[in-house]
Design a protein around this motif. Sequence first.
Motif, mmCIF file in Angstrom:
data_model
loop_
_atom_site.group_PDB
_atom_site.id
_atom_site.type_symbol
_atom_site.label_atom_id
_atom_site.label_comp_id
_atom_site.label_asym_id
_atom_site.label_seq_id
_atom_site.Cartn_x
_atom_site.Cartn_y
_atom_site.Cartn_z
ATOM 1 N N VAL A 158 0.843 -1.205 0.000
ATOM 2 C CA VAL A 158 0.000 0.000 0.000
ATOM 3 C C VAL A 158 0.870 1.244 0.000
ATOM 4 O O VAL A 158 0.568 2.239 -0.682
ATOM 5 C CB VAL A 158 -0.946 -0.018 1.217
ATOM 6 C CG1 VAL A 158 -1.679 1.307 1.339
ATOM 7 C CG2 VAL A 158 -1.948 -1.156 1.096
ATOM 8 N N ARG A 159 1.981 1.200 0.741
ATOM 9 C CA ARG A 159 2.880 2.345 0.789
ATOM 10 C C ARG A 159 3.475 2.630 -0.593
ATOM 11 O O ARG A 159 3.562 3.781 -1.027
ATOM 12 C CB ARG A 159 3.990 2.078 1.805
ATOM 13 C CG ARG A 159 4.903 3.264 2.059
ATOM 14 C CD ARG A 159 5.982 2.900 3.070
ATOM 15 N NE ARG A 159 6.846 4.034 3.316
ATOM 16 C CZ ARG A 159 6.624 4.958 4.222
ATOM 17 N NH1 ARG A 159 5.541 4.890 4.977
ATOM 18 N NH2 ARG A 159 7.457 5.964 4.405
ATOM 19 N N THR A 160 3.892 1.570 -1.299
ATOM 20 C CA THR A 160 4.450 1.736 -2.646
ATOM 21 C C THR A 160 3.412 2.294 -3.609
ATOM 22 O O THR A 160 3.703 3.192 -4.409
ATOM 23 C CB THR A 160 4.969 0.384 -3.168
ATOM 24 O OG1 THR A 160 5.972 -0.113 -2.263
ATOM 25 C CG2 THR A 160 5.585 0.528 -4.547
ATOM 26 N N VAL A 161 2.182 1.770 -3.517
ATOM 27 C CA VAL A 161 1.113 2.268 -4.374
ATOM 28 C C VAL A 161 0.848 3.739 -4.091
ATOM 29 O O VAL A 161 0.604 4.539 -5.012
ATOM 30 C CB VAL A 161 -0.167 1.430 -4.176
ATOM 31 C CG1 VAL A 161 -1.352 2.068 -4.882
ATOM 32 C CG2 VAL A 161 0.051 0.016 -4.699
ATOM 33 N N MET A 162 0.928 4.124 -2.815
ATOM 34 C CA MET A 162 0.689 5.525 -2.460
ATOM 35 C C MET A 162 1.749 6.434 -3.061
ATOM 36 O O MET A 162 1.456 7.551 -3.488
ATOM 37 C CB MET A 162 0.663 5.691 -0.937
ATOM 38 C CG MET A 162 -0.605 5.169 -0.284
ATOM 39 S SD MET A 162 -0.753 5.707 1.431
ATOM 40 C CE MET A 162 -0.984 7.455 1.222
ATOM 41 N N TYR A 163 2.994 5.967 -3.114
ATOM 42 C CA TYR A 163 4.040 6.775 -3.747
ATOM 43 C C TYR A 163 3.730 6.989 -5.232
ATOM 44 O O TYR A 163 3.909 8.086 -5.770
ATOM 45 C CB TYR A 163 5.396 6.093 -3.593
ATOM 46 C CG TYR A 163 6.073 6.364 -2.271
ATOM 47 C CD1 TYR A 163 6.308 7.665 -1.838
ATOM 48 C CD2 TYR A 163 6.489 5.322 -1.459
ATOM 49 C CE1 TYR A 163 6.928 7.917 -0.634
ATOM 50 C CE2 TYR A 163 7.121 5.566 -0.249
ATOM 51 C CZ TYR A 163 7.333 6.866 0.161
ATOM 52 O OH TYR A 163 7.948 7.117 1.352
ATOM 53 N N LEU A 164 3.281 5.919 -5.899
ATOM 54 C CA LEU A 164 2.959 6.041 -7.319
ATOM 55 C C LEU A 164 1.775 6.984 -7.530
ATOM 56 O O LEU A 164 1.789 7.832 -8.432
ATOM 57 C CB LEU A 164 2.647 4.656 -7.895
ATOM 58 C CG LEU A 164 3.810 3.655 -7.902
ATOM 59 C CD1 LEU A 164 3.339 2.296 -8.400
ATOM 60 C CD2 LEU A 164 4.955 4.165 -8.765
ATOM 61 N N VAL A 165 0.757 6.837 -6.681
ATOM 62 C CA VAL A 165 -0.410 7.714 -6.790
ATOM 63 C C VAL A 165 -0.027 9.154 -6.477
ATOM 64 O O VAL A 165 -0.527 10.100 -7.102
ATOM 65 C CB VAL A 165 -1.536 7.230 -5.856
ATOM 66 C CG1 VAL A 165 -2.691 8.203 -5.853
ATOM 67 C CG2 VAL A 165 -2.021 5.853 -6.288
ATOM 68 N N LEU A 166 0.893 9.333 -5.523
ATOM 69 C CA LEU A 166 1.376 10.674 -5.191
ATOM 70 C C LEU A 166 1.943 11.372 -6.418
ATOM 71 O O LEU A 166 1.618 12.522 -6.716
ATOM 72 C CB LEU A 166 2.442 10.577 -4.104
ATOM 73 C CG LEU A 166 3.353 11.801 -3.893
ATOM 74 C CD1 LEU A 166 2.535 12.973 -3.376
ATOM 75 C CD2 LEU A 166 4.491 11.467 -2.947
ATOM 76 N N ILE A 167 2.796 10.651 -7.135
ATOM 77 C CA ILE A 167 3.415 11.238 -8.327
ATOM 78 C C ILE A 167 2.365 11.575 -9.374
ATOM 79 O O ILE A 167 2.389 12.653 -9.989
ATOM 80 C CB ILE A 167 4.471 10.268 -8.895
ATOM 81 C CG1 ILE A 167 5.626 10.121 -7.888
ATOM 82 C CG2 ILE A 167 5.006 10.770 -10.231
ATOM 83 C CD1 ILE A 167 6.653 9.092 -8.288
#
Length: 407
Positions: free
Chosen positions: A262-271
Amino acid sequence: MHGWRLAWQLARRFRRGRERSRFLSFISASSTVGIALGCAVFIAGLSVMNGFADVLQQRFLKLVPHIEFTAVEGHLQYPEAIFELAAEHPEVVSARPVIRTQGLVQKGREFVGVQLTGVDPMREHAIQDYMSPASWQALEQEGAIILGADLAQRLELSQGDKLTLVVASEEGFQAPKRQTLTLAGTFKFGGQVDHQLGYVNLTTARELTGLEHGISGVELEVSALFAAERIANEIGYQLRDYVYLDHWMRAQGHLYRDIQMVRTVMYLVLILVLAVACFNIVSTLVMTVQEKQRHIGVLRTMGMRGSGLVKIFVLQGLQNGLLGVSFGAVAGILLSWNLPTLLALLESLTGNTLLASDVYFVDRIPVQLHALDVVWVCAVALVLSLLATLYPAWQATRVEVVKAISA
């Protein structure tokens, strides 16, 4: 240095000029608001992910054995060998004997499942930090049991009450064993633990399981959580007993992997979200180039080079980005600090529980703010803001001076 100062001042005048159209001002403001909201939401989201990871490592894994050696059949023949190897291993913090079984607690006509663990009250155990010292000492008495607070409340039991524990017989299809125990106390840990776990001493556990002597398993606590599998193999391959090797990554590792995913997905969504917000900067600057053509022409006739124009529009875009990042960082930090209170208020207003303690391993939203996450989010937003300025700044250098002045 003088050139950058001039470019900064001109960028401010272009961004705040009174002659700007309302639509252009709206697009500019929306880019700033979009960046601020993106930063605030993702700082708060990453803080929640940090909180879950911290609860998993610092609290939940206190009760979940990091490593466990369990007898394949009956009891361990040479448990002292495990304790000796554990004492010699530099990454093992402690080792303790256990006997595990499952049963049903009967109260009237109600039966509730419980995961029962036999422990040695003379050895330190993490669960004793979540109960009174008197309750832990009372566990030394034969026939005493300690239950999770929510389980005891469900069964309407209080300290000193009698209860009947039903345990399946391990010898064929015989009738289950029934034994009357005394509730010595309760513990309050939070989450599923309070609904499922119970503790007795080793003597009572032997009577319940029919184990005449010895123990069925040994739990190890290690200092390097993510090296649990390696440590288990290093010790397990030296044992003479046939044992099942188990470690927390096999039993509960999915929780950690889910948090990291979930943390990795959040980084991608952040970008992606910040990239969308920064597109408004592109629109703002492109429209500014069209609106300020006459000003650009005058600056060019006064001797300003194309690199000077690039500086002006790059700094104008960065001013929007800096403003949005500043508001977003402050809002994200404040939201992270107050998120538990806000969620508790939401639960009280709606009457709904966000995290049911009998379903999840925590009963509240944990939050832990890391300065590095704030820096990371702000840096990504500023880099994307900078990239968004490059095309409009290049377009400004292509404005024809004669047409611009005569326009």
